[in-house]
Write an enzyme that holds these catalytic residues in place. Structure first.
Site, PDB file in Angstrom:
ATOM      1  CE  LYS A  20      20.517  -6.689  16.902  1.00  0.00           C
ATOM      2  NZ  LYS A  20      21.955  -6.780  17.170  1.00  0.00           N
ATOM      3  CB  SER A  25      23.252   1.339  23.432  1.00  0.00           C
ATOM      4  OG  SER A  25      24.552   0.796  23.482  1.00  0.00           O
ATOM      5  CB  THR A  32      24.774  -8.218  24.790  1.00  0.00           C
ATOM      6  OG1 THR A  32      25.040  -6.893  24.315  1.00  0.00           O
ATOM      7  CG2 THR A  32      24.457  -9.124  23.626  1.00  0.00           C
ATOM      8  CE  LYS A  49      23.319   3.387  20.496  1.00  0.00           C
ATOM      9  NZ  LYS A  49      24.745   3.077  20.197  1.00  0.00           N
ATOM     10  CG  ASN A  86      30.351  -7.730  26.500  1.00  0.00           C
ATOM     11  OD1 ASN A  86      29.166  -7.923  26.239  1.00  0.00           O
ATOM     12  ND2 ASN A  86      30.734  -6.842  27.388  1.00  0.00           N
ATOM     13  CE  LYS A  88      27.850  -3.984  14.659  1.00  0.00           C
ATOM     14  NZ  LYS A  88      27.001  -4.485  15.755  1.00  0.00           N
TER      15      LYS A  88
HETATM   16  P1  NAD Z   1      33.983 -10.060  22.084  1.00  0.00           P
HETATM   17  O1  NAD Z   1      35.052  -9.494  21.271  1.00  0.00           O
HETATM   18  O2  NAD Z   1      33.869  -9.626  23.496  1.00  0.00           O
HETATM   19  O3  NAD Z   1      34.080 -11.657  22.089  1.00  0.00           O
HETATM   20  C1  NAD Z   1      34.125 -12.423  20.928  1.00  0.00           C
HETATM   21  C2  NAD Z   1      34.432 -13.852  21.360  1.00  0.00           C
HETATM   22  O4  NAD Z   1      34.326 -14.716  20.248  1.00  0.00           O
HETATM   23  C3  NAD Z   1      35.835 -14.039  21.921  1.00  0.00           C
HETATM   24  O5  NAD Z   1      35.784 -14.930  23.005  1.00  0.00           O
HETATM   25  C4  NAD Z   1      36.589 -14.679  20.760  1.00  0.00           C
HETATM   26  O6  NAD Z   1      37.693 -15.447  21.185  1.00  0.00           O
HETATM   27  C5  NAD Z   1      35.495 -15.535  20.190  1.00  0.00           C
HETATM   28  N1  NAD Z   1      35.729 -15.953  18.828  1.00  0.00           N
HETATM   29  C6  NAD Z   1      36.227 -15.248  17.794  1.00  0.00           C
HETATM   30  N2  NAD Z   1      36.297 -16.012  16.699  1.00  0.00           N
HETATM   31  C7  NAD Z   1      35.807 -17.231  17.050  1.00  0.00           C
HETATM   32  C8  NAD Z   1      35.604 -18.442  16.368  1.00  0.00           C
HETATM   33  N3  NAD Z   1      35.936 -18.566  15.081  1.00  0.00           N
HETATM   34  N4  NAD Z   1      35.070 -19.484  17.040  1.00  0.00           N
HETATM   35  C9  NAD Z   1      34.752 -19.358  18.340  1.00  0.00           C
HETATM   36  N5  NAD Z   1      34.913 -18.236  19.039  1.00  0.00           N
HETATM   37  C10 NAD Z   1      35.436 -17.192  18.399  1.00  0.00           C
HETATM   38  O7  NAD Z   1      32.641  -9.787  21.272  1.00  0.00           O
HETATM   39  P2  NAD Z   1      31.165  -9.677  21.826  1.00  0.00           P
HETATM   40  O8  NAD Z   1      30.869  -8.260  22.093  1.00  0.00           O
HETATM   41  O9  NAD Z   1      30.940 -10.710  22.884  1.00  0.00           O
HETATM   42  O10 NAD Z   1      30.355 -10.076  20.501  1.00  0.00           O
HETATM   43  C11 NAD Z   1      30.098 -11.428  20.148  1.00  0.00           C
HETATM   44  C12 NAD Z   1      28.919 -11.453  19.195  1.00  0.00           C
HETATM   45  O11 NAD Z   1      27.791 -10.831  19.834  1.00  0.00           O
HETATM   46  C13 NAD Z   1      29.137 -10.693  17.891  1.00  0.00           C
HETATM   47  O12 NAD Z   1      28.447 -11.330  16.853  1.00  0.00           O
HETATM   48  C14 NAD Z   1      28.501  -9.355  18.166  1.00  0.00           C
HETATM   49  O13 NAD Z   1      28.114  -8.690  16.988  1.00  0.00           O
HETATM   50  C15 NAD Z   1      27.311  -9.804  18.993  1.00  0.00           C
HETATM   51  N6  NAD Z   1      26.731  -8.729  19.790  1.00  0.00           N
HETATM   52  C16 NAD Z   1      27.483  -8.080  20.734  1.00  0.00           C
HETATM   53  C17 NAD Z   1      26.884  -7.056  21.452  1.00  0.00           C
HETATM   54  C18 NAD Z   1      27.631  -6.314  22.525  1.00  0.00           C
HETATM   55  O14 NAD Z   1      27.018  -5.444  23.170  1.00  0.00           O
HETATM   56  N7  NAD Z   1      28.879  -6.622  22.807  1.00  0.00           N
HETATM   57  C19 NAD Z   1      25.558  -6.692  21.214  1.00  0.00           C
HETATM   58  C20 NAD Z   1      24.828  -7.390  20.262  1.00  0.00           C
HETATM   59  C21 NAD Z   1      25.432  -8.399  19.562  1.00  0.00           C
END
Ligand code: NAD
Length: 451
Positions: free
Chosen positions: A114, A378, A210, A90, A241, A126
């Protein structure tokens, strides 16, 4: 036309030495060091430990995409199934120009721990594509997403490995992926992907999961340290997100969110930002930058434009990295002034920063606990797809709350019992469950020399 390379065991014994030297400075080597740290506090069979040091299978694919101008462009894609002892793999799919096999492998490793930590019946996996999705049209993005599924279809499945959204992927993309897989298999396979649009079998609450999960973890831990959590100030790096929804949940609960940023920079005001307005602007303009000069928000609060590096060094109570990995390293850890860090991003702190942050008395709550709400919902989506029985948002959030709070308490009591930091306790908790499952499976390929 699609080319694939599969390696079912990344390190054969002969290759191990040279490979590990090669990957010495890799993200995966760094991620693995947390496993080694936790192993000092647990008694586990050598067999299980050795299994967990290596990903089960890694797939690299080339994805040919017909671009809108008629040309053909080939993109590199990956899927890694790290371990599936406790259930199907997953993990999300990331679209980013910096995606590498090393990064995907590290993310799959974190997913393994996790899922075990949250006691979900899944292993860790992944995927990713090396691409800047902002440079593609919507039609190109759809062709790329469907091409990725064409290339990895034999590697995934509702009982094999189940993708989900990650950085720069979303519900629309998950809908295309589920549809493409169903076309290939000639049957509707809703359970192959989670994070889908509601109309295609997505779950209520997945989009906010999340952030909501992180909100529950913060709510369960902060009162252990401070009397009135709502007086605390918060800075959030990453306004996507996870980060933007968490910012709004904290804002609505009364926390003072003083700084937020995205890939283009950030904004800060000691009086606290009006997060719902910023989210609205960001959704409309796709950049926090637009907030800088928009009249309404500027008139709501005065704010300073700051860089991401400045955000990480702000004098706040809570720092939430919610963007990408390796943001706090041995180089800038000394500048961090926050009292608490909740890792919403995966791997935002390099292991070399751990002792520096610990020395400064900063409490770090790790990614494999804090951001586990996403994979938990999920799991709920997968269960609903299989049952054909859908839950309300209240039911989803209630079940998520129970799970997040229960596992947070378990991790916390392990930390107290072993006198270790919360990250090590989280790994110990996941390892206990993984070790038990690995040992219970036994050793299938065991040959005795009957001489
Ligand atoms: P997303 O694409 O929705 O958002 C990413 C954000 O980070 C955007 O606002 C982008 O502009 C910003 N960003 C990118 N590079 C950057 C930088 N150098 N400095 C500052 N900001 C920057 O992604 P997301 O889903 O919110 O995921 C963000 C983190 O959370 C990731 O590490 C992801 O693996 C983790 N995560 C996400 C989920 C999920 O369900 N979406 C679940 C677990 C973990």
């Amino acid at each position: 036309m699609t080319q694939t390379t599969v390696s079912t065991s990344l390190f054969s014994p002969q290759l191990k030495e040279s490979q590990s030297t090669q990957t010495k400075h890799s993200l995966f080597a760094d991620a693995s060091s947390r496993l080694e740290q936790a192993l000092k506090h647990i008694s586990m069979s050598e067999d299980a430990i050795e299994r967990l040091r290596h990903p089960k299978a890694s797939l690299t694919v080339s994805i040919p995409v017909r671009m809108d101008n008629g040309s053909l462009q080939v993109f590199q894609g990956y899927r890694v199934r790290y371990d599936d002892t406790r259930g199907p793999g997953k993990g999300g799919v990331r679209y980013h120009p910096n995606v590498t096999l090393d990064e995907v492998q590290s993310l799959a490793f974190w997913m393994t721990f996790k899922c075990a930590l949250l006691d979900l019946p899944f292993g860790g996996a992944k995927g990713g594509i090396t691409v800047n999705p902002k440079e593609l049209s919507k039609a190109e993005l759809e062709r790329l997403s469907r091409g990725y599924i064409d290339a990895i279809a034999d590697f995934i499945g509702p009982d094999v490995d189940i993708p989900a959204p990650d950085v720069y992927t979303n519900a629309t993309i998950m809908g295309w992926m589920m549809d493409q897989y169903s076309i290939i298999k000639r049957q509707l396979s809703r359970g192959v992907v989670t994070g889908k649009p509601l109309t295609l079998g997505g779950s209520e609450g997945r989009n906010t999961a999340t952030a909501t999960g992180a909100f529950y973890v913060i709510g369960a831990t902060l009162p252990k340290f401070v009397k009135n959590p709502y007086n605390t100030t918060v800075a959030i790096q990453g306004f996507g997100n996870a980060g933007s929804i968490l910012a709004e949940l904290l804002f609505k609960a009364g926390y003072k969110v003083v700084a937020v940023s995205d890939s283009q920079g950030g904004i800060y005001t000691p009086q606290g930002l009006d997060i719902p307005s910023i989210r609205e602007y960001k959704n409309r303009s796709r950049s926090i930058k637009a907030v800088y000069c928009e009249d309404t928000v500027c008139s709501i609060v005065e704010h300073q434009v700051i860089s991401n590096a400045e955000l990480l060094a702000l004098d706040v109570d809570i720092l939430i990295p919610a963007a990408l990995e390796n943001q706090i390293t041995a180089d800038n850890a000394k500048d961090v002034k926050a009292k608490f860090i909740f890792e919403v991003a995966n791997g935002p702190i390099a292991s070399a920063a751990d002792p520096i942050l610990a020395e400064k008395g900063i409490h770090v709550f790790p990614d494999i606990l804090v951001n586990a709400g996403g994979v938990t919902v999920s799991y709920f989506e997968w269960v609903q797809n299989r049952n054909g029985w859908y839950w309300t948002l209240e039911e989803v959030n209630q079940r998520l709350k129970v799970k997040m709070e229960a596992e947070t308490e378990r991790v916390w009591s392990i930390a107290q019992k072993l006198s270790v930091d919360v990250r090590t306790a989280a790994y110990v908790h996941g390892l206990n469950r993984l070790g038990e499952a690995l040992d219970a499976k036994g050793t299938r390929n065991y040959y005795i020399d009957l001489g």
